[in-house]
Design a protein around this motif. Structure first.
Motif, PDB file in Angstrom:
ATOM      1  N   VAL A  97      45.365   9.764  49.044  1.00 39.21           N
ATOM      2  CA  VAL A  97      45.779  11.174  48.956  1.00 39.21           C
ATOM      3  C   VAL A  97      46.996  11.243  48.041  1.00 39.21           C
ATOM      4  CG1 VAL A  97      46.616  13.156  50.276  1.00 39.21           C
ATOM      5  CG2 VAL A  97      44.912  11.630  51.287  1.00 39.21           C
ATOM      6  N   ILE A  98      46.959  12.125  47.034  1.00 35.82           N
ATOM      7  CA  ILE A  98      48.120  12.244  46.142  1.00 35.82           C
ATOM      8  C   ILE A  98      48.865  13.569  46.347  1.00 35.82           C
ATOM      9  CG2 ILE A  98      47.523  10.621  44.312  1.00 35.82           C
ATOM     10  CD1 ILE A  98      46.371  13.045  42.764  1.00 35.82           C
ATOM     11  N   GLU A  99      48.167  14.559  46.875  1.00 39.30           N
ATOM     12  CA  GLU A  99      48.813  15.856  47.142  1.00 39.30           C
ATOM     13  C   GLU A  99      48.171  16.447  48.379  1.00 39.30           C
ATOM     14  OE1 GLU A  99      49.164  17.229  42.593  1.00 39.30           O
ATOM     15  OE2 GLU A  99      48.902  18.891  43.994  1.00 39.30           O
ATOM     16  N   SER A 100      48.963  17.156  49.176  1.00 35.66           N
ATOM     17  CA  SER A 100      48.333  17.841  50.311  1.00 35.66           C
ATOM     18  C   SER A 100      48.934  19.223  50.492  1.00 35.66           C
ATOM     19  CB  SER A 100      48.449  17.010  51.581  1.00 35.66           C
ATOM     20  OG  SER A 100      49.770  16.949  52.008  1.00 35.66           O
ATOM     21  N   ALA A 101      48.064  20.183  50.684  1.00 34.85           N
ATOM     22  CA  ALA A 101      48.499  21.551  50.988  1.00 34.85           C
ATOM     23  C   ALA A 101      48.166  21.802  52.454  1.00 34.85           C
ATOM     24  CB  ALA A 101      47.762  22.516  50.075  1.00 34.85           C
ATOM     25  N   GLN A 102      48.329  23.028  52.892  1.00 30.54           N
ATOM     26  CA  GLN A 102      48.102  23.337  54.311  1.00 30.54           C
ATOM     27  C   GLN A 102      46.662  23.005  54.742  1.00 30.54           C
ATOM     28  OE1 GLN A 102      50.473  24.016  56.243  1.00 30.54           O
ATOM     29  NE2 GLN A 102      49.465  24.708  58.097  1.00 30.54           N
ATOM     30  N   ASP A 103      45.689  23.426  53.943  1.00 30.33           N
ATOM     31  CA  ASP A 103      44.285  23.225  54.324  1.00 30.33           C
ATOM     32  C   ASP A 103      43.464  22.465  53.294  1.00 30.33           C
ATOM     33  OD1 ASP A 103      44.132  24.497  56.857  1.00 30.33           O
ATOM     34  OD2 ASP A 103      44.529  26.387  55.839  1.00 30.33           O
ATOM     35  N   SER A 104      44.118  21.763  52.416  1.00 26.36           N
ATOM     36  CA  SER A 104      43.377  20.982  51.422  1.00 26.36           C
ATOM     37  C   SER A 104      44.211  19.778  50.982  1.00 26.36           C
ATOM     38  CB  SER A 104      43.026  21.846  50.211  1.00 26.36           C
ATOM     39  OG  SER A 104      44.198  22.181  49.517  1.00 26.36           O
ATOM     40  N   ALA A 105      43.539  18.804  50.448  1.00 25.16           N
ATOM     41  CA  ALA A 105      44.240  17.614  49.954  1.00 25.16           C
ATOM     42  C   ALA A 105      43.528  17.099  48.714  1.00 25.16           C
ATOM     43  CB  ALA A 105      44.270  16.539  51.025  1.00 25.16           C
ATOM     44  N   LYS A 106      44.334  16.571  47.771  1.00 32.66           N
ATOM     45  CA  LYS A 106      43.768  16.024  46.537  1.00 32.66           C
ATOM     46  C   LYS A 106      43.759  14.497  46.656  1.00 32.66           C
ATOM     47  CE  LYS A 106      45.269  18.157  42.753  1.00 32.66           C
ATOM     48  NZ  LYS A 106      46.268  18.392  41.695  1.00 32.66           N
ATOM     49  N   VAL A 107      42.602  13.922  46.383  1.00 33.84           N
ATOM     50  CA  VAL A 107      42.453  12.464  46.527  1.00 33.84           C
ATOM     51  C   VAL A 107      42.178  11.833  45.161  1.00 33.84           C
ATOM     52  CG1 VAL A 107      41.039  10.636  47.560  1.00 33.84           C
ATOM     53  CG2 VAL A 107      41.583  12.679  48.885  1.00 33.84           C
ATOM     54  N   LEU A 108      42.976  10.827  44.821  1.00 40.20           N
ATOM     55  CA  LEU A 108      42.739  10.072  43.582  1.00 40.20           C
ATOM     56  C   LEU A 108      41.764   8.956  43.938  1.00 40.20           C
ATOM     57  CD1 LEU A 108      43.832  10.026  40.635  1.00 40.20           C
ATOM     58  CD2 LEU A 108      45.342   8.200  41.367  1.00 40.20           C
ATOM     59  N   LEU A 109      40.580   8.998  43.345  1.00 40.43           N
ATOM     60  CA  LEU A 109      39.554   8.016  43.676  1.00 40.43           C
ATOM     61  C   LEU A 109      39.892   6.649  43.095  1.00 40.43           C
ATOM     62  CD1 LEU A 109      36.273  10.101  43.191  1.00 40.43           C
ATOM     63  CD2 LEU A 109      37.548   9.704  45.291  1.00 40.43           C
ATOM     64  N   VAL A 110      39.271   5.660  43.671  1.00 36.68           N
ATOM     65  CA  VAL A 110      39.570   4.285  43.283  1.00 36.68           C
ATOM     66  C   VAL A 110      39.110   3.982  41.850  1.00 36.68           C
ATOM     67  CG1 VAL A 110      37.476   3.174  44.204  1.00 36.68           C
ATOM     68  CG2 VAL A 110      39.647   1.989  44.332  1.00 36.68           C
ATOM     69  N   ASN A 111      38.194   4.793  41.299  1.00 38.50           N
ATOM     70  CA  ASN A 111      37.751   4.542  39.911  1.00 38.50           C
ATOM     71  C   ASN A 111      38.552   5.322  38.865  1.00 38.50           C
ATOM     72  OD1 ASN A 111      36.654   6.998  40.544  1.00 38.50           O
ATOM     73  ND2 ASN A 111      34.720   6.662  39.496  1.00 38.50           N
ATOM     74  N   ASP A 112      39.679   5.901  39.288  1.00 37.32           N
ATOM     75  CA  ASP A 112      40.578   6.545  38.317  1.00 37.32           C
ATOM     76  C   ASP A 112      41.448   5.461  37.665  1.00 37.32           C
ATOM     77  OD1 ASP A 112      41.884   9.537  37.797  1.00 37.32           O
ATOM     78  OD2 ASP A 112      43.302   7.877  37.548  1.00 37.32           O
ATOM     79  N   PRO A 113      41.678   5.529  36.353  1.00 36.11           N
ATOM     80  CA  PRO A 113      42.487   4.485  35.706  1.00 36.11           C
ATOM     81  C   PRO A 113      43.927   4.413  36.223  1.00 36.11           C
ATOM     82  CG  PRO A 113      41.438   5.887  34.075  1.00 36.11           C
ATOM     83  CD  PRO A 113      41.170   6.511  35.391  1.00 36.11           C
ATOM     84  N   ASN A 114      44.419   5.508  36.823  1.00 38.17           N
ATOM     85  CA  ASN A 114      45.780   5.498  37.361  1.00 38.17           C
ATOM     86  C   ASN A 114      45.878   4.771  38.701  1.00 38.17           C
ATOM     87  OD1 ASN A 114      47.559   6.997  35.570  1.00 38.17           O
ATOM     88  ND2 ASN A 114      46.105   8.665  35.921  1.00 38.17           N
ATOM     89  N   GLN A 115      44.744   4.487  39.268  1.00 32.52           N
ATOM     90  CA  GLN A 115      44.721   3.870  40.596  1.00 32.52           C
ATOM     91  C   GLN A 115      44.833   2.350  40.470  1.00 32.52           C
ATOM     92  OE1 GLN A 115      45.311   4.349  43.810  1.00 32.52           O
ATOM     93  NE2 GLN A 115      43.623   5.727  44.240  1.00 32.52           N
ATOM     94  N   GLY A 116      45.625   1.724  41.294  1.00 35.78           N
ATOM     95  CA  GLY A 116      45.742   0.265  41.316  1.00 35.78           C
ATOM     96  C   GLY A 116      45.729  -0.216  42.758  1.00 35.78           C
TER      97      GLY A 116
END
Lengths: 206, 158
Positions: A97-116
């Protein structure tokens, strides 16, 4: 007389056609519900057996472009989801999870180049760093030249990682190669989770 | 009313882009509907209004991306400014000219996004870089007539 029967039969045929269309649509809906039911039952089984506290969430949107790989979940801070939390599915690691709002959350998937993800080969305990490539496979880098690694080996998260719990399945090695510098090797890893078609996930609440 | 329609169109296009049907995804690529809409408005609205809409459209896209907020917003405004300048120099009434404008803009937009990603230290293979650059640009161009039609419809209403 025949004309009367013809007309009646025509009306009956029209009605039956309409009913057929309606029932086909119902059957399609039920099949969809059945598939969802099977997926949710799998998630529930996994949740009950899992040692972690998990929150199930549904994927409601995907990344609007192809230069990043992320999804939006239908649950957020209200359900205890905060940035940095790990997202998994019964098949393996999904992302963070990279960001979370009250009723939603943004997830950076493992196949994103920014993910390690600090990972190890399960068989030989060889360590490496798995990151995304925006393609179908992930890349495991910083493997020494004499690393004990073979095609088909399972890759799991390492205990060195502060973020990810140890032992979550990341994927399976599908190819090996030598880095451009010639000093290290890399391995292409097929993710355990079908990230392009993921619909429900579980967020680990620490 | 026109403002409301534009806002509604942005919401619909953003929703469509976020939930683009899997069967229409080619080689992991999908078209940039919001970029087309921002460009289309240059041809149908006055510059200041189109620029404002481009900023809003870019912001909507940025909100759903993991990258730095504002990147698309700035780029969308830049493209709208440049296309408006170009529109004054040449006649962009022809459909093919508009297609070329969309293709060029989509190509440059994706080139900048790709280079920014590489500059950020990410490793993207040349094949994936070219795939994203070319397929997204062409796919965006092919979808553009439908979005242009929508923008024209909105601009001609009221």
């Amino acid at each position: 007389m025949g004309l009367v029967f013809y007309h009646r039969n025509m009306l009956l045929a029209q009605k039956l056609q309409q009913d057929l269309g309606f029932l086909r649509a119902r059957l399609f809906d039920l099949r969809e519900i059945n598939l969802e039911n099977a997926r949710l039952r799998g998630l529930l089984n996994f949740k009950q057996k899992s040692p972690w506290r998990l929150v199930a969430a549904r994927v409601v949107a995907r990344s609007p472009d192809s230069w990043s790989s992320s999804v939006i979940l239908d649950k957020g801070r209200y359900n205890g989801i905060k940035p940095g939390m790990v997202v998994i599915s019964p098949a393996g690691l999904v992302g963070t999870v990279i960001e979370s709002a009250q009723d939603s959350a943004k997830v950076l998937l493992v196949n994103d180049p920014n993910q390690g993800v600090s990972s190890i080969i399960q068989r030989s305990r060889q360590e490496g760093l798995v990151s995304g490539t925006l393609g179908t496979n992930l890349i495991m880098r910083y493997l020494p030249d004499d690393a004990d690694i073979a095609v088909g080996d399972l890759v799991v998260t390492s205990e060195l990682s502060q973020l990810y719990p140890k032992g979550i399945l990341v994927g399976r090695v599908v190819n090996l190669g030598k880095e451009f510098s010639g000093l290290n090797r890399y391995a292409l890893v097929k993710p355990a989770v079908d990230l392009a078609n993921i619909e429900e996930v579980l967020v680990i609440i620490p | 009313m026109k403002r409301l329609l534009i806002l509604l169109a942005i919401i619909i296009l953003a929703t469509l882009q976020l939930n683009w049907p899997a069967c229409l995804v080619f080689f992991h690529c999908k078209p940039d509907l919001l970029l087309i809409f921002a460009l289309a408005l240059v041809f149908y609205l006055d510059f200041k209004y189109a620029l404002l809409c481009a900023a809003l459209t870019g912001l909507v896209k940025d909100v759903f991306l993991p990258a730095t907020l504002g990147f698309n917003m700035v780029l969308f405004c830049l493209w709208v400014y440049l296309v408006d300048r170009l529109n004054r120099q040449i006649s962009a009434e022809e459909v093919y000219v508009r297609w070329a404008v969309v293709l060029l803009t989509a190509f440059l937009h994706n080139l900048i996004l790709g280079l920014a990603s590489l500059a950020g230290g990410n490793i993207i293979s040349p094949v994936i870089f070219l795939r994203n650059l070319l397929i997204i640009s062409v796919y965006t161009t092919l979808i553009s007539p439908a979005v242009f039609k929508l923008a024209k419809k909105i601009s001609s209403t009221f």
